[in-house]
Design a protein around this motif. Structure first.
Motif, PDB file in Angstrom:
ATOM      1  N   SER A  68      12.995 -10.735  18.424  1.00  0.00           N
ATOM      2  CA  SER A  68      12.070  -9.636  18.100  1.00  0.00           C
ATOM      3  C   SER A  68      12.838  -8.400  17.645  1.00  0.00           C
ATOM      4  O   SER A  68      12.426  -7.714  16.705  1.00  0.00           O
ATOM      5  N   GLY A  69      13.964  -8.123  18.316  1.00  0.00           N
ATOM      6  CA  GLY A  69      14.772  -6.960  17.931  1.00  0.00           C
ATOM      7  C   GLY A  69      15.293  -7.096  16.509  1.00  0.00           C
ATOM      8  O   GLY A  69      15.243  -6.149  15.723  1.00  0.00           O
ATOM      9  N   SER A  70      15.781  -8.302  16.181  1.00  0.00           N
ATOM     10  CA  SER A  70      16.301  -8.524  14.822  1.00  0.00           C
ATOM     11  C   SER A  70      15.179  -8.435  13.797  1.00  0.00           C
ATOM     12  O   SER A  70      15.394  -7.941  12.685  1.00  0.00           O
ATOM     13  N   ALA A  71      13.984  -8.906  14.176  1.00  0.00           N
ATOM     14  CA  ALA A  71      12.848  -8.828  13.246  1.00  0.00           C
ATOM     15  C   ALA A  71      12.481  -7.367  12.972  1.00  0.00           C
ATOM     16  O   ALA A  71      12.232  -6.986  11.822  1.00  0.00           O
ATOM     17  N   VAL A  72      12.479  -6.548  14.041  1.00  0.00           N
ATOM     18  CA  VAL A  72      12.170  -5.122  13.858  1.00  0.00           C
ATOM     19  C   VAL A  72      13.247  -4.462  13.000  1.00  0.00           C
ATOM     20  O   VAL A  72      12.946  -3.689  12.079  1.00  0.00           O
ATOM     21  N   ALA A  73      14.527  -4.806  13.289  1.00  0.00           N
ATOM     22  CA  ALA A  73      15.628  -4.233  12.500  1.00  0.00           C
ATOM     23  C   ALA A  73      15.519  -4.659  11.036  1.00  0.00           C
ATOM     24  O   ALA A  73      15.774  -3.857  10.131  1.00  0.00           O
ATOM     25  N   ALA A  74      15.123  -5.917  10.807  1.00  0.00           N
ATOM     26  CA  ALA A  74      14.980  -6.409   9.420  1.00  0.00           C
ATOM     27  C   ALA A  74      13.854  -5.653   8.706  1.00  0.00           C
ATOM     28  O   ALA A  74      13.991  -5.306   7.530  1.00  0.00           O
ATOM     29  N   CYS A  75      12.752  -5.385   9.443  1.00  0.00           N
ATOM     30  CA  CYS A  75      11.638  -4.616   8.840  1.00  0.00           C
ATOM     31  C   CYS A  75      12.109  -3.208   8.467  1.00  0.00           C
ATOM     32  O   CYS A  75      11.764  -2.692   7.399  1.00  0.00           O
ATOM     33  N   LEU A  76      12.884  -2.595   9.389  1.00  0.00           N
ATOM     34  CA  LEU A  76      13.403  -1.240   9.107  1.00  0.00           C
ATOM     35  C   LEU A  76      14.338  -1.252   7.901  1.00  0.00           C
ATOM     36  O   LEU A  76      14.308  -0.341   7.063  1.00  0.00           O
ATOM     37  N   THR A  77      15.171  -2.294   7.825  1.00  0.00           N
ATOM     38  CA  THR A  77      16.096  -2.423   6.684  1.00  0.00           C
ATOM     39  C   THR A  77      15.304  -2.473   5.388  1.00  0.00           C
ATOM     40  O   THR A  77      15.642  -1.807   4.405  1.00  0.00           O
ATOM     41  N   ILE A  78      14.224  -3.276   5.410  1.00  0.00           N
ATOM     42  CA  ILE A  78      13.424  -3.427   4.188  1.00  0.00           C
ATOM     43  C   ILE A  78      12.743  -2.114   3.834  1.00  0.00           C
ATOM     44  O   ILE A  78      12.679  -1.734   2.662  1.00  0.00           O
ATOM     45  N   ARG A 168      -1.407   2.043 -16.751  1.00  0.00           N
ATOM     46  CA  ARG A 168      -1.351   3.503 -16.815  1.00  0.00           C
ATOM     47  C   ARG A 168      -2.218   4.025 -17.955  1.00  0.00           C
ATOM     48  O   ARG A 168      -2.886   5.061 -17.825  1.00  0.00           O
ATOM     49  N   ALA A 169      -2.216   3.306 -19.060  1.00  0.00           N
ATOM     50  CA  ALA A 169      -3.044   3.710 -20.202  1.00  0.00           C
ATOM     51  C   ALA A 169      -4.532   3.608 -19.858  1.00  0.00           C
ATOM     52  O   ALA A 169      -5.349   4.375 -20.363  1.00  0.00           O
ATOM     53  N   ALA A 170      -4.864   2.674 -18.959  1.00  0.00           N
ATOM     54  CA  ALA A 170      -6.263   2.514 -18.553  1.00  0.00           C
ATOM     55  C   ALA A 170      -6.693   3.601 -17.570  1.00  0.00           C
ATOM     56  O   ALA A 170      -7.851   3.639 -17.137  1.00  0.00           O
ATOM     57  N   GLY A 171      -5.760   4.444 -17.161  1.00  0.00           N
ATOM     58  CA  GLY A 171      -6.093   5.586 -16.291  1.00  0.00           C
ATOM     59  C   GLY A 171      -6.182   5.235 -14.817  1.00  0.00           C
ATOM     60  O   GLY A 171      -6.822   5.958 -14.037  1.00  0.00           O
ATOM     61  N   ILE A 172      -5.551   4.157 -14.406  1.00  0.00           N
ATOM     62  CA  ILE A 172      -5.578   3.795 -12.975  1.00  0.00           C
ATOM     63  C   ILE A 172      -4.744   4.813 -12.200  1.00  0.00           C
ATOM     64  O   ILE A 172      -3.604   5.096 -12.580  1.00  0.00           O
ATOM     65  N   PRO A 173      -5.307   5.384 -11.115  1.00  0.00           N
ATOM     66  CA  PRO A 173      -4.554   6.398 -10.363  1.00  0.00           C
ATOM     67  C   PRO A 173      -3.259   5.820  -9.769  1.00  0.00           C
ATOM     68  O   PRO A 173      -3.192   4.620  -9.480  1.00  0.00           O
ATOM     69  N   ALA A 174      -2.272   6.731  -9.566  1.00  0.00           N
ATOM     70  CA  ALA A 174      -0.940   6.301  -9.117  1.00  0.00           C
ATOM     71  C   ALA A 174      -0.995   5.563  -7.779  1.00  0.00           C
ATOM     72  O   ALA A 174      -0.300   4.560  -7.588  1.00  0.00           O
ATOM     73  N   THR A 175      -1.843   6.047  -6.848  1.00  0.00           N
ATOM     74  CA  THR A 175      -1.915   5.413  -5.514  1.00  0.00           C
ATOM     75  C   THR A 175      -2.408   3.981  -5.635  1.00  0.00           C
ATOM     76  O   THR A 175      -1.876   3.073  -5.004  1.00  0.00           O
ATOM     77  N   ARG A 176      -3.465   3.810  -6.451  1.00  0.00           N
ATOM     78  CA  ARG A 176      -4.023   2.459  -6.608  1.00  0.00           C
ATOM     79  C   ARG A 176      -3.040   1.547  -7.345  1.00  0.00           C
ATOM     80  O   ARG A 176      -2.913   0.361  -7.018  1.00  0.00           O
ATOM     81  N   LEU A 177      -2.335   2.156  -8.272  1.00  0.00           N
ATOM     82  CA  LEU A 177      -1.325   1.407  -9.035  1.00  0.00           C
ATOM     83  C   LEU A 177      -0.253   0.860  -8.093  1.00  0.00           C
ATOM     84  O   LEU A 177       0.140  -0.301  -8.174  1.00  0.00           O
ATOM     85  N   LEU A 178       0.130   1.744  -7.167  1.00  0.00           N
ATOM     86  CA  LEU A 178       1.174   1.376  -6.214  1.00  0.00           C
ATOM     87  C   LEU A 178       0.678   0.276  -5.263  1.00  0.00           C
ATOM     88  O   LEU A 178       1.353  -0.741  -5.054  1.00  0.00           O
ATOM     89  N   CYS A 179      -0.539   0.518  -4.679  1.00  0.00           N
ATOM     90  CA  CYS A 179      -1.037  -0.413  -3.657  1.00  0.00           C
ATOM     91  C   CYS A 179      -1.487  -1.740  -4.259  1.00  0.00           C
ATOM     92  O   CYS A 179      -1.269  -2.797  -3.667  1.00  0.00           O
ATOM     93  N   SER A 180      -2.145  -1.688  -5.403  1.00  0.00           N
ATOM     94  CA  SER A 180      -2.747  -2.912  -5.938  1.00  0.00           C
ATOM     95  C   SER A 180      -1.827  -3.692  -6.861  1.00  0.00           C
ATOM     96  O   SER A 180      -2.036  -4.877  -7.074  1.00  0.00           O
ATOM     97  N   PHE A 181      -0.821  -3.040  -7.440  1.00  0.00           N
ATOM     98  CA  PHE A 181       0.010  -3.748  -8.420  1.00  0.00           C
ATOM     99  C   PHE A 181       1.490  -3.807  -8.042  1.00  0.00           C
ATOM    100  O   PHE A 181       2.083  -4.874  -8.064  1.00  0.00           O
ATOM    101  N   LEU A 186       6.276  -6.602  -5.651  1.00  0.00           N
ATOM    102  CA  LEU A 186       7.536  -6.599  -4.899  1.00  0.00           C
ATOM    103  C   LEU A 186       7.501  -7.523  -3.690  1.00  0.00           C
ATOM    104  O   LEU A 186       8.543  -7.851  -3.119  1.00  0.00           O
ATOM    105  N   PHE A 187       6.300  -7.925  -3.265  1.00  0.00           N
ATOM    106  CA  PHE A 187       6.139  -8.620  -1.987  1.00  0.00           C
ATOM    107  C   PHE A 187       7.008  -9.874  -1.833  1.00  0.00           C
ATOM    108  O   PHE A 187       7.679 -10.021  -0.797  1.00  0.00           O
ATOM    109  N   PRO A 188       7.062 -10.785  -2.823  1.00  0.00           N
ATOM    110  CA  PRO A 188       7.918 -11.976  -2.648  1.00  0.00           C
ATOM    111  C   PRO A 188       9.388 -11.622  -2.408  1.00  0.00           C
ATOM    112  O   PRO A 188      10.067 -12.257  -1.606  1.00  0.00           O
ATOM    113  N   LEU A 189       9.840 -10.556  -3.079  1.00  0.00           N
ATOM    114  CA  LEU A 189      11.227 -10.121  -2.908  1.00  0.00           C
ATOM    115  C   LEU A 189      11.448  -9.596  -1.484  1.00  0.00           C
ATOM    116  O   LEU A 189      12.485  -9.861  -0.852  1.00  0.00           O
TER     117      LEU A 189
END
Lengths: 265, 288
Positions: A68-78, A168-181, A186-189
């Protein structure tokens, strides 16, 4: 072994470890001075160590703590890698240079050597929980550069990609761009990075513990338990002292099969 | 940009900045470490107050990390690496003596590990049986699942192998996985499949076509292997009590021996930067 099987096996192993720690005679710190290095019995199924502590409970607690400690440390590293990698990928070149230099500085020494030097320069006579926090925190603080470089490459690739331009050209807000795209992109990486860091930290903790720089006694960790192997008399009289090593190899094998499955997928 | 201009315009300045930053970081870390400023004379009850005051004054006059780094680099460039705090002999003499031991260990381990894993991977590719490959991969996976310290302790306590064997086993296990994957992927390329279908024997395909094609990747792997084995030196030498650079680094860290620690850190950093840069250059033609 297929990935879901390995994941299930790892989950079951953790559940078993938790059950063994929670059983009536399962205290990992209680010393039974009448039974030093005792052979397996009903109260102590894997025998006791040189201080009369139940070996099975200590191994189970070490498994829970190290994993569990290593998992928490790995999450912090990421998390650190995402923050720094995002900065490198998005910032202008003059702001990127010092961060890249810091990355290179941490990457220009062997990781185990870096862990050893930095851990040994920190106080060693600390309460056990604090030493565990410092050791695992150190892993998180020193291991982010390789991940940050990968994430930076991925972020700059995303920044210049056609789909990002279109979004960005479609006017999607930055927050939604970050969360949805960007995050799903980046998730698989991030998962791959987590699966690289987790076994690395477990092995590093075991190596540091063997050299006396890991988690402090009486808190059990794999590194601490493996120090018992150093005593040839104990090893000759009780093969149960190899149990922590066997459990560590089992967990590492399961993690390796999860990584391989993920890689081939 | 040509190789030489890239080397002088980018790689060399970056390397020098990195090495200087490593010196500053190491000095700052050791100066900050508990016990660095302590002196054994302070523990003696007979030490007079004047001596204590002198020690305190010496401590307050000590230069900061940047000044100390500049002084160390200046004297190192003149060939003076200082005197060991713990052994009281010149660091250069200590390094010359210890580096021979480590170099011999590294070379033995690398040659043994590489020869064994190369031969095994080629045999597995020639036999081309999945069961055989799995049979060889299980012990390799078991070795990789074991901390280097635990393997060293087991070999040391049971008297079943020396430091070179431990390092060769770990290097061999790691490289076997890479070799096997590399050979498998290469032999699945269309031109090799075509040769196979045309009836060219597997041994000829492997030795005459596949292995020469993989040579640059093997070289890059060898360089990476050197970097990995440098990291293994410390636990192996400490546990086997082998007087090499790894053990020296360990004792210098534990005893706050700044001149020795700085020199060993510099050696490790130079090896990593040098071989890392060469590996990057070697990888480029193989993986454009």
């Amino acid at each position: 072994m297929r990935r879901p099987d390995a994941l299930w096996a790892l989950g079951l192993l953790l559940l078993l470890a938790a059950t063994l720690v929670a059983r009536p005679h399962g205290s990992w710190s209680a010393q039974d001075r009448a039974q030093l290095l005792a052979p397996p019995s009903t109260t102590h199924p894997a025998g006791t160590d040189s201080l009369g502590r139940d070996r099975l409970s200590r191994m189970s607690m070490a498994c829970l703590l190290s994993l569990s400690g290593s998992a928490v440390a790995a999450c912090l590293t990421i998390l650190l890698a995402v923050l720094v990698g995002g900065w490198i990928g998005l910032a202008p070149s003059y702001a990127r240079a010092p961060v890249l230099l810091l990355c290179d500085l941490l990457l220009c020494l062997p990781l185990l050597f870096l862990f050893l030097v930095v851990r040994s320069t920190l106080p060693l006579n600390l309460p056990p929980w604090r030493s565990a926090l410092i050791t695992l925190g150190l892993f998180a603080l020193l291991s982010w550069p390789s991940g940050a470089r990968l994430i930076a490459a991925r972020v700059s690739e995303a920044r210049t990609s056609a789909w990002m331009l279109q979004a960005r050209a479609a006017g999607i807000p930055a927050t939604r761009l970050l969360c949805s795209f960007v995050v799903p992109y980046l998730f698989p990486l991030l998962i791959a990075e987590f699966l690289t860091c987790l076994p690395l930290f477990i092995i590093a903790e075991a190596n540091l513990g063997l050299l006396g720089l890991g988690v402090g006694e009486p808190l059990p960790s794999w590194g601490g338990l493996l120090r018992e192997l150093d005593n040839s008399a104990v090893l000759a009289t009780s093969y149960w002292s190899l149990l922590p090593l066997a459990s560590l190899m089992l967990v590492m094998g399961l993690l390796q099969s999860i990584s391989l499955r993920k890689e081939s997928a | 940009m040509s190789f030489l201009s890239h080397l002088f315009a980018r790689v060399l300045p970056r390397t020098l900045i990195l090495l200087a930053a490593t010196v500053v970081m190491t000095i700052a870390l050791v100066q900050w470490a508990p016990g660095y400023w302590s002196d054994v004379r302070e523990l003696d009850a007979q030490t007079g107050s004047s001596v204590r005051e002198a020690l305190e004054q010496q401590r307050s006059n000590h230069p900061g990390a940047f000044v100390a780094a500049r002084e160390w680099i200046h004297s190192a460039l003149r060939g003076d690496l200082g005197t060991s705090r713990q052994f009281a002999i010149p660091v250069s003499a200590l390094l010359a003596e210890r580096s021979t031991v480590s170099l011999r260990l590294l070379v033995t381990a690398l040659v043994t590990g590489w020869s064994a894993s190369c031969a095994l991977a080629v045999c597995l590719a020639l036999v081309n049986k999945r069961g055989m490959a799995a049979l060889c991969m299980v012990p390799a996976a078991c070795l990789l699942a074991m901390p280097v310290g635990a393997l060293s302790v087991l070999c040391f306590v049971t008297g079943s192998g020396g430091p070179a064997l431990v390092m060769a086993l770990l290097i061999g296990a790691r490289e076997l996985q890479f070799f096997q994957r590399l050979l498998n992927d290469t032999l699945r390329e269309p031109h090799f499949l075509y040769l196979h279908a045309a009836g060219v024997p597997a041994r000829r395909i492997l030795l005459a076509f596949a292995l020469p094609q993989l040579l640059s990747q093997f070289l890059a792997l060898l360089l990476r292997s050197i970097l990995t084995s440098v990291g293994l030196l410390i636990p192996v030498e400490v546990i086997f009590d082998l007087p090499g650079l790894g053990q020296l680094a360990w004792s210098a860290t534990m005893n706050r021996d700044m001149p020795v620690l700085l020199s060993v850190t510099m050696i490790f950093a130079c090896i990593l930067v040098l071989f890392g840069t060469i590996a990057d250059f070697r990888m480029k033609p193989a993986n454009p």
